[in-house]
Design a protein around this motif. Sequence first.
Motif, mmCIF file in Angstrom:
data_model
loop_
_atom_site.group_PDB
_atom_site.id
_atom_site.type_symbol
_atom_site.label_atom_id
_atom_site.label_comp_id
_atom_site.label_asym_id
_atom_site.label_seq_id
_atom_site.Cartn_x
_atom_site.Cartn_y
_atom_site.Cartn_z
ATOM 1 N N GLU A 181 9.055 13.171 22.209
ATOM 2 C CA GLU A 181 10.487 13.303 21.933
ATOM 3 C C GLU A 181 10.802 13.043 20.459
ATOM 4 O O GLU A 181 11.740 13.639 19.915
ATOM 5 C CB GLU A 181 11.274 12.332 22.819
ATOM 6 C CG GLU A 181 11.165 12.619 24.307
ATOM 7 C CD GLU A 181 11.985 11.647 25.138
ATOM 8 O OE1 GLU A 181 13.203 11.521 24.867
ATOM 9 O OE2 GLU A 181 11.422 11.016 26.052
ATOM 10 N N ALA A 182 10.064 12.151 19.848
ATOM 11 C CA ALA A 182 10.331 11.778 18.454
ATOM 12 C C ALA A 182 9.017 11.668 17.692
ATOM 13 O O ALA A 182 8.621 10.589 17.249
ATOM 14 C CB ALA A 182 11.101 10.454 18.397
ATOM 15 N N PRO A 183 8.311 12.790 17.510
ATOM 16 C CA PRO A 183 6.977 12.728 16.893
ATOM 17 C C PRO A 183 6.970 12.178 15.473
ATOM 18 O O PRO A 183 6.052 11.441 15.100
ATOM 19 C CB PRO A 183 6.498 14.177 16.945
ATOM 20 C CG PRO A 183 7.723 15.011 17.145
ATOM 21 C CD PRO A 183 8.666 14.156 17.924
ATOM 22 N N ALA A 184 7.981 12.499 14.669
ATOM 23 C CA ALA A 184 7.994 12.008 13.293
ATOM 24 C C ALA A 184 8.100 10.488 13.261
ATOM 25 O O ALA A 184 7.463 9.824 12.426
ATOM 26 C CB ALA A 184 9.143 12.645 12.519
ATOM 27 N N ASP A 185 8.903 9.919 14.146
ATOM 28 C CA ASP A 185 9.029 8.468 14.215
ATOM 29 C C ASP A 185 7.727 7.823 14.660
ATOM 30 O O ASP A 185 7.358 6.740 14.189
ATOM 31 C CB ASP A 185 10.161 8.081 15.164
ATOM 32 C CG ASP A 185 11.525 8.461 14.633
ATOM 33 O OD1 ASP A 185 11.972 7.852 13.650
ATOM 34 O OD2 ASP A 185 12.142 9.382 15.193
ATOM 35 N N PHE A 186 7.035 8.476 15.580
ATOM 36 C CA PHE A 186 5.765 7.932 16.046
ATOM 37 C C PHE A 186 4.716 7.987 14.941
ATOM 38 O O PHE A 186 3.963 7.027 14.732
ATOM 39 C CB PHE A 186 5.290 8.685 17.281
ATOM 40 C CG PHE A 186 4.234 7.947 18.059
ATOM 41 C CD1 PHE A 186 4.589 7.025 19.032
ATOM 42 C CD2 PHE A 186 2.892 8.163 17.805
ATOM 43 C CE1 PHE A 186 3.612 6.332 19.750
ATOM 44 C CE2 PHE A 186 1.907 7.472 18.507
ATOM 45 C CZ PHE A 186 2.269 6.561 19.483
ATOM 46 N N VAL A 187 4.673 9.093 14.222
ATOM 47 C CA VAL A 187 3.745 9.210 13.095
ATOM 48 C C VAL A 187 4.027 8.131 12.065
ATOM 49 O O VAL A 187 3.107 7.470 11.561
ATOM 50 C CB VAL A 187 3.844 10.613 12.467
ATOM 51 C CG1 VAL A 187 3.103 10.668 11.131
ATOM 52 C CG2 VAL A 187 3.303 11.666 13.418
ATOM 53 N N ARG A 188 5.288 7.934 11.747
ATOM 54 C CA ARG A 188 5.655 6.888 10.781
ATOM 55 C C ARG A 188 5.176 5.529 11.259
ATOM 56 O O ARG A 188 4.662 4.710 10.459
ATOM 57 C CB ARG A 188 7.166 6.883 10.599
ATOM 58 C CG ARG A 188 7.673 5.804 9.649
ATOM 59 C CD ARG A 188 9.191 5.729 9.655
ATOM 60 N NE ARG A 188 9.688 4.559 8.936
ATOM 61 C CZ ARG A 188 10.863 3.987 9.170
ATOM 62 N NH1 ARG A 188 11.674 4.484 10.094
ATOM 63 N NH2 ARG A 188 11.241 2.935 8.466
ATOM 64 N N ALA A 189 5.292 5.255 12.550
ATOM 65 C CA ALA A 189 4.848 3.967 13.078
ATOM 66 C C ALA A 189 3.345 3.794 12.920
ATOM 67 O O ALA A 189 2.873 2.697 12.570
ATOM 68 C CB ALA A 189 5.233 3.840 14.548
ATOM 69 N N VAL A 190 2.571 4.850 13.168
ATOM 70 C CA VAL A 190 1.120 4.770 13.002
ATOM 71 C C VAL A 190 0.760 4.486 11.553
ATOM 72 O O VAL A 190 -0.048 3.591 11.250
ATOM 73 C CB VAL A 190 0.447 6.066 13.486
ATOM 74 C CG1 VAL A 190 -1.029 6.072 13.107
ATOM 75 C CG2 VAL A 190 0.603 6.227 15.002
ATOM 76 N N VAL A 191 1.348 5.228 10.647
ATOM 77 C CA VAL A 191 1.053 5.049 9.227
ATOM 78 C C VAL A 191 1.463 3.646 8.765
ATOM 79 O O VAL A 191 0.714 2.960 8.037
ATOM 80 C CB VAL A 191 1.753 6.126 8.395
ATOM 81 C CG1 VAL A 191 1.588 5.861 6.901
ATOM 82 C CG2 VAL A 191 1.204 7.522 8.748
ATOM 83 N N ASP A 192 2.628 3.200 9.199
ATOM 84 C CA ASP A 192 3.094 1.870 8.795
ATOM 85 C C ASP A 192 2.216 0.763 9.359
ATOM 86 O O ASP A 192 1.925 -0.229 8.680
ATOM 87 C CB ASP A 192 4.543 1.659 9.225
ATOM 88 C CG ASP A 192 5.516 2.485 8.384
ATOM 89 O OD1 ASP A 192 5.106 3.023 7.346
ATOM 90 O OD2 ASP A 192 6.700 2.590 8.797
ATOM 91 N N ALA A 193 1.795 0.920 10.619
ATOM 92 C CA ALA A 193 0.907 -0.081 11.225
ATOM 93 C C ALA A 193 -0.411 -0.162 10.450
ATOM 94 O O ALA A 193 -0.944 -1.262 10.187
ATOM 95 C CB ALA A 193 0.642 0.257 12.691
ATOM 96 N N ASP A 194 -0.923 0.977 10.060
ATOM 97 C CA ASP A 194 -2.183 1.036 9.324
ATOM 98 C C ASP A 194 -2.076 0.369 7.957
ATOM 99 O O ASP A 194 -3.072 -0.089 7.395
ATOM 100 C CB ASP A 194 -2.609 2.497 9.166
ATOM 101 C CG ASP A 194 -4.021 2.659 8.661
ATOM 102 O OD1 ASP A 194 -4.827 1.733 8.856
ATOM 103 O OD2 ASP A 194 -4.336 3.718 8.086
ATOM 104 N N ARG A 195 -0.855 0.295 7.413
ATOM 105 C CA ARG A 195 -0.648 -0.295 6.085
ATOM 106 C C ARG A 195 -0.220 -1.765 6.126
ATOM 107 O O ARG A 195 -0.101 -2.400 5.067
ATOM 108 C CB ARG A 195 0.408 0.511 5.328
ATOM 109 C CG ARG A 195 -0.039 1.928 4.981
ATOM 110 C CD ARG A 195 1.102 2.741 4.403
ATOM 111 N NE ARG A 195 0.666 4.078 3.988
ATOM 112 C CZ ARG A 195 1.483 5.046 3.609
ATOM 113 N NH1 ARG A 195 2.789 4.823 3.571
ATOM 114 N NH2 ARG A 195 1.003 6.225 3.256
#
Length: 346
Positions: free
Chosen positions: A331-345
């Motif tokens: 439903e919100a792929p961009a938000d999920f991608v942002r969460a993955v990238v942020d978690a990794d950082r």
Amino acid sequence: MIDRRTFNRAVGLGAGATALSLAGRPAAADTRPAADARGGAAGGSTPFAALRQVRAGVLDVGYAEDGPADGPVVLLLHGWPYDIHSYVDVAPQLAARGYRVIVPYLRGHGSTRFLSDRTPRNGQQAAIAVDVLALMDALGIDRAVLAGFDWGSRTAAIIAALWPERVKALVAVSGYIITDRAMQQEPLTAAAEHTWWYQFYFATERGRRAMADRTKRHELCRFVWDTVSPTWQFDDAVFERTAAAFDNPDYPAIVVHNYRWRLSLAEGERRYDRLEERLAARPRIGVPTVTLDPGRDPFTAPGDGSSYRQFFTGPYLHRTLPDVGHNLPQEAPADFVRAVVDADRL
């Protein structure tokens, strides 16, 4: 923390186990193309660039892969009643950022099959977590970002709690949802119990028979999609693409056992008892974590993440997405991608 040697003893894996070795890798991973793992919309083909199969633990696991083979690894874990296509828009965005993205069908879904007819069709949480560890070992993945929702969020959290050395970072939709079977014995409010209607339905023979009937199973899963994602505008083709994964011959047994086990109406396998004992103690998670709450998901707990904040002791971010339902990554792929990238950082 449970080390690899203790883990192998806990789940009863011998020295000849296919994917879980003390070295952490098999001699060679079988990543042959999956002829029966298409799962595409009617009349079309899958949008994933590659679908593969690999023997791992007790399973022959079907999975999608995207991104550079030498990139940092992200494992994306789906929930119920969903499949790998929950990440069909997330995976290419992460691949474009240089990640190697692995999206497996969980046991009982899609092209994932048991290697033996004698293996119990067990849906308990520890078994699914061990499956993912076995997949990581089969693919030679020592450490990865784990991200998921529903069953996938629970599985990722279990691995982060018990094997933190395998988890670089965690994205957990709905926060800390490791199952506490003792707590499951306590009644909830009427409204909350109503939300879990299918869990109680599966506890009955009538519900088991509905899941075994392809038409009724299809209708039930579509109804769940409609009710837990009230603002998501998807068409029939999107649902049918995922519903193909529900035709796995082990799907009814795995789903029914999962929900009966949660309510202590079905037993798990003794080989996972030591892991479940650790999980019953509600272990804290110290890896870098981003938690996401979908605001329109009827299962989202009140309090903007406050009810589970104490379970995360490492670097941490929390976000609530107010207009998103249960299937958050689709439903919100961009938000999920942002969460993955942020978690990794973190």
